[in-house]
Structure formats: C-alpha cells, structure tokens
Design an enzyme around this catalytic site. Structure first.
Site, mmCIF file in Angstrom:
data_model
loop_
_atom_site.group_PDB
_atom_site.id
_atom_site.type_symbol
_atom_site.label_atom_id
_atom_site.label_comp_id
_atom_site.label_asym_id
_atom_site.label_seq_id
_atom_site.Cartn_x
_atom_site.Cartn_y
_atom_site.Cartn_z
ATOM 1 N N ALA A 124 0.742 -0.728 -0.253
ATOM 2 C CA ALA A 124 -0.022 -0.263 -0.111
ATOM 3 C C ALA A 124 0.695 0.892 -0.116
ATOM 4 O O ALA A 124 1.012 1.314 0.701
ATOM 5 C CB ALA A 124 -0.800 0.041 1.264
ATOM 6 N N GLU A 127 -1.707 7.048 -3.548
ATOM 7 C CA GLU A 127 -2.132 8.137 -2.937
ATOM 8 C C GLU A 127 -2.584 7.988 -3.534
ATOM 9 O O GLU A 127 -2.530 8.389 -4.828
ATOM 10 C CB GLU A 127 -1.291 9.016 -1.387
ATOM 11 C CG GLU A 127 -1.172 7.775 -0.475
ATOM 12 C CD GLU A 127 -0.494 8.514 0.581
ATOM 13 O OE1 GLU A 127 -0.406 8.314 1.910
ATOM 14 O OE2 GLU A 127 -0.679 9.686 0.688
ATOM 15 N N PRO A 128 -4.193 8.909 -3.396
ATOM 16 C CA PRO A 128 -4.619 9.737 -4.341
ATOM 17 C C PRO A 128 -3.992 11.041 -4.589
ATOM 18 O O PRO A 128 -4.183 11.519 -6.327
ATOM 19 C CB PRO A 128 -5.955 10.555 -3.475
ATOM 20 C CG PRO A 128 -6.692 9.126 -2.713
ATOM 21 C CD PRO A 128 -4.731 8.631 -2.556
ATOM 22 N N GLY A 131 0.893 9.373 -6.748
ATOM 23 C CA GLY A 131 1.674 7.820 -7.212
ATOM 24 C C GLY A 131 2.900 8.229 -7.468
ATOM 25 O O GLY A 131 3.145 7.200 -7.170
ATOM 26 N N SER A 132 3.161 8.480 -9.005
ATOM 27 C CA SER A 132 4.522 8.166 -9.267
ATOM 28 C C SER A 132 5.763 9.185 -8.230
ATOM 29 O O SER A 132 6.806 8.442 -8.120
ATOM 30 C CB SER A 132 4.975 8.393 -10.493
ATOM 31 O OG SER A 132 4.263 7.788 -11.563
ATOM 32 N N ASP A 238 13.398 -2.173 -6.694
ATOM 33 C CA ASP A 238 14.758 -2.343 -7.296
ATOM 34 C C ASP A 238 14.322 -3.923 -8.325
ATOM 35 O O ASP A 238 14.892 -4.169 -8.835
ATOM 36 C CB ASP A 238 15.908 -2.152 -6.171
ATOM 37 C CG ASP A 238 17.015 -1.488 -7.438
ATOM 38 O OD1 ASP A 238 16.463 -0.578 -8.167
ATOM 39 O OD2 ASP A 238 17.545 -1.697 -6.649
ATOM 40 N N GLU A 362 4.306 0.351 -10.526
ATOM 41 C CA GLU A 362 5.308 0.226 -9.989
ATOM 42 C C GLU A 362 6.279 0.874 -11.428
ATOM 43 O O GLU A 362 7.268 1.405 -10.736
ATOM 44 C CB GLU A 362 6.069 -1.313 -10.407
ATOM 45 C CG GLU A 362 5.266 -2.331 -9.257
ATOM 46 C CD GLU A 362 6.094 -3.496 -8.979
ATOM 47 O OE1 GLU A 362 7.511 -3.883 -8.640
ATOM 48 O OE2 GLU A 362 4.797 -4.728 -8.855
ATOM 49 N N GLY A 363 5.945 2.331 -10.605
ATOM 50 C CA GLY A 363 6.972 3.438 -11.585
ATOM 51 C C GLY A 363 6.579 3.710 -13.620
ATOM 52 O O GLY A 363 6.399 2.716 -14.394
#
Length: 378
Positions: A124, A127-128, A131-132, A238, A362-363
């Site tokens: 988790a 968040e709103p 994000g990135s 990573d 995840e990016g």
C-alpha cells in the site's frame, strides 16, 4: 508452444531450468482459471500456488536473498498461461517484499504464511495525490505511547479488500519529502481500516481504495527504522520491477504464439497469411522485441542475483522496454487476427487489456525514462 531456448542462456542455472519445467507442467494442468469471480479466483490461485510450493519463491527465508531470476521465470510463465495467476503470485512477493528484505523475526511470521498461501498480502504505497511521486505521500503516522496512529488514504491497492496483511507507507516526519516516510506492517483486521471503494479496471483484479481512520499499530509493526520508508520502497521496487518486465514478456510470448498459429491457418483463396512478406516483417519485429525484452529482464535479474546492492538502472530499463515492447507485440498480434482480434474472449483481446496496466504500476514508463536518464547523465 512458446520458445524456451532462452533457458540455455548463461543467465540460468540447472535449478532455474528445473523450476521452469515443473511450473510449465503445473500451468498446463491448472491454468487458466475461471475469472468470473475475481476475488475467489485470486484466493484460489494463492492457495493452489502455495500448495504446489511455488510461493516459497515469492519471499526469502531468513538469512537468504530473493532469487530474482526465479521470480522472473515464474512470472513470465504464469503470465503466458493466465495473467491473473501472475498477479496472484506477484502480489505475494511485492506485498511482503519489505519484510523479505528488512523484516524482524516477528514480522517474518507473516512471511511464512504468505509463502505457503495461507495469507494474502498487499503493498500500500499509492495515494490519490501521490502516485509516481512517492515523496508526496500524505498518510500520516503519529507517535503514540508504545506505537503509532495512522490516518490517511491509499488507492489503487492491488489485493485491496481481500488481503490479510498490508505493508503500508506513511509520513513520520523525520525530514521533508522522501526522507520523512516509514513502512509499517498492518493486519487487515485493524480497527479504523476500511475499504472505501472497490475499483473496476479494464483487466479485472482485486483493487481498492483504503481509508485509515486512526489505525493504531504497535512499535513492532515498524519495518526498519523511522524515516527509512522511501529506501525500503525503492529497494523492493529494485527487485520487483524486472519481474514486471518478465510478466510483460510472458504476455508477449503468448501473443506471438497466437499470431503464429493464426497466420499459418489456411485461407479460403489458398495459401496463408504467413506467405506474405509484409506479415513476415511484422512477425520478425515481434520476435526481435520479445528477445530484446528477455535479454534486458534477465540481465537485471542476474545482476541482482550476483550481489549488486542496487540495480536501479537495469531494473528501469527492463521494465520500460519489456512493457512497451509487449504492448506493441500484442497490438500486432491483434491486428493479424483481423476482426477476431477485438472479439471479447479471444486470447489476444484479453492480452490487449491485460498488458496496459503494466506500463503504469510500479513506476510508469515515463518515470522509468527519468530514472534511466539520471543514471546516464550521472
């Protein structure tokens, strides 16, 4: 049958080839599953993968390191057979990645449960408004006698609503921005934790917005030290970003297989699509993208397994190229299917929906470009 000659590359050891063969047999017998009830399907997949022993690779036993090549091989194979099975496996690893890398013996008791399929985990972070940009995390963790009180909101949380345990990131305020975050282990039955919304997306899987209204956690829930949350999150990514590339690679291999089967099909006027040079050109481009993605994914995994403390550049390259290339391969496969390619329920139509999120989570791809550029400029 997808090409498996890559298993002879020097990235792999005998144990990796044995793992791949065992998982291939399991997938042929058990996948795909019915996606009608996605929550039930994911619970069933976690239990089945745990019972079969494959989830033991999702986390590291105490004193051992995660084997990233095994993670990638598993994700590639599962994604090729059933992307929802890949999701179920991946979240057991990502969800408890912080505990695998930084957890205490007490926290690792949860890892024992997720590695056997007896508990479902979640990561988790998003968040709103963050994000990135993880440094913008606003969820607040305040000190209380003997623990912490968490208030805030998380969104687009995979396994949200069905997870038994969450690793959650919150601001503890040791310093501004990224240096003021910490990571916590939060059981799903904590008072004050609620599912504010279940989120429907184009390739359904359990996804939710979570609300934390004064969730009280003990000091023992803190993973690592206060202020290390960003370092922990980046260390986890990573490891797991190359595995996202591996999942995309599995989907691309499936799309190439579907395209090859389609273009060899006899046509009413004689011959087959494969006889046309323009079709051969598309297939060549698809094959090159698949192999290039595989090389980048398994280079990153091998580099990490060989002891590199960080593989940020290699992981970013693997995730960026493999996910973008898979989107192109799947789009080409759909095009070669003609009208059947957009018919709901066909393999390439499902892959077209399944692949899209991998370029975001995840990016996102543009974040990976920034990471790579900073590495090159540095």
């Amino acid at each position: 049958m997808a090409d498996r000659s890559f298993l002879d590359w020097p990235f792999f050891e005998t144990r990796h080839r044995e793992l791949s063969a065992a998982l291939e047999d399991w997938c042929a017998a058990h996948l795909p599953v019915d996606h009608g009830d996605v929550d039930a399907a994911c619970r069933g997949l976690v239990a089945a993968l745990g019972q079969a022993g494959f989830l033991r690779h999702s986390g590291a036993a105490e004193g051992e390191a995660l084997d990233v090549r095994s993670l990638c091989l598993i994700r590639e194979t599962l994604a090729r057979h059933d992307p929802l099975a890949d999701f179920a496996f991946a979240m057991q690893g990502l969800g408890m990645g912080a505990v695998s890398l930084f957890g205490t013996p007490g926290q690792r008791e949860w890892l024992d449960r997720t590695r056997t399929g007896r508990a479902i985990s979640a990561f988790a972070l998003t968040e709103p408004g963050a994000g990135s940009d993880v440094a913008s995390t606003a969820t607040l963790a305040e000190r209380t006698p003997g623990g912490w009180r968490l208030t805030g909101e998380k969104t687009y949380i995979s396994n949200g609503g069905i997870a038994d345990i969450y690793v959650i990131f919150a601001r503890t305020g040791e310093a501004p921005g990224a240096r003021g975050l910490s990571a916590f282990l939060m059981p799903a039955d904590c008072a004050g934790l609620s599912v504010a919304e279940r989120i429907e997306v184009i390739a359904p899987h359990p996804l939710a917005r979570l609300k934390l209204d004064g969730v009280v956690l003990p000091d023992a829930a803190l993973i690592g030290r206060p202020g290390e949350g960003f370092k922990i999150a980046m260390s986890v990514l990573d490891v797991f970003r190359p595995t996202v590339g591996a999942a995309a690679l599995g989907m691309a291999r499936r799309a190439l297989d579907e395209a090859l089967a389609r273009v060899h099909r006899p046509r009413a006027g004689g011959g087959a699509l494969a006889d046309h040079q323009i079709v051969q050109g598309h297939l060549a481009d698809m094959a090159v993208r698949v192999d290039a993605a595989a090389l980048l994914v398994y280079r990153a995994a091998w580099t990490k397994d060989m002891g590199a403390p960080r593989v940020t550049r290699e992981a970013a390259m693997a995730k960026l190229y493999a996910t973008e290339a898979a989107q192109e391969v799947i789009d080409a496969a759909l095009q070669l299917h003609g009208g059947d390619g957009v018919r709901h329920g066909t393999a390439v139509e499902a892959l077209y929906r399944d692949i899209r999120a991998l370029r975001i989570y995840e990016g996102a791809s543009d974040v990976q470009r920034v990471v790579i550029a900073r590495s090159v400029l540095g």
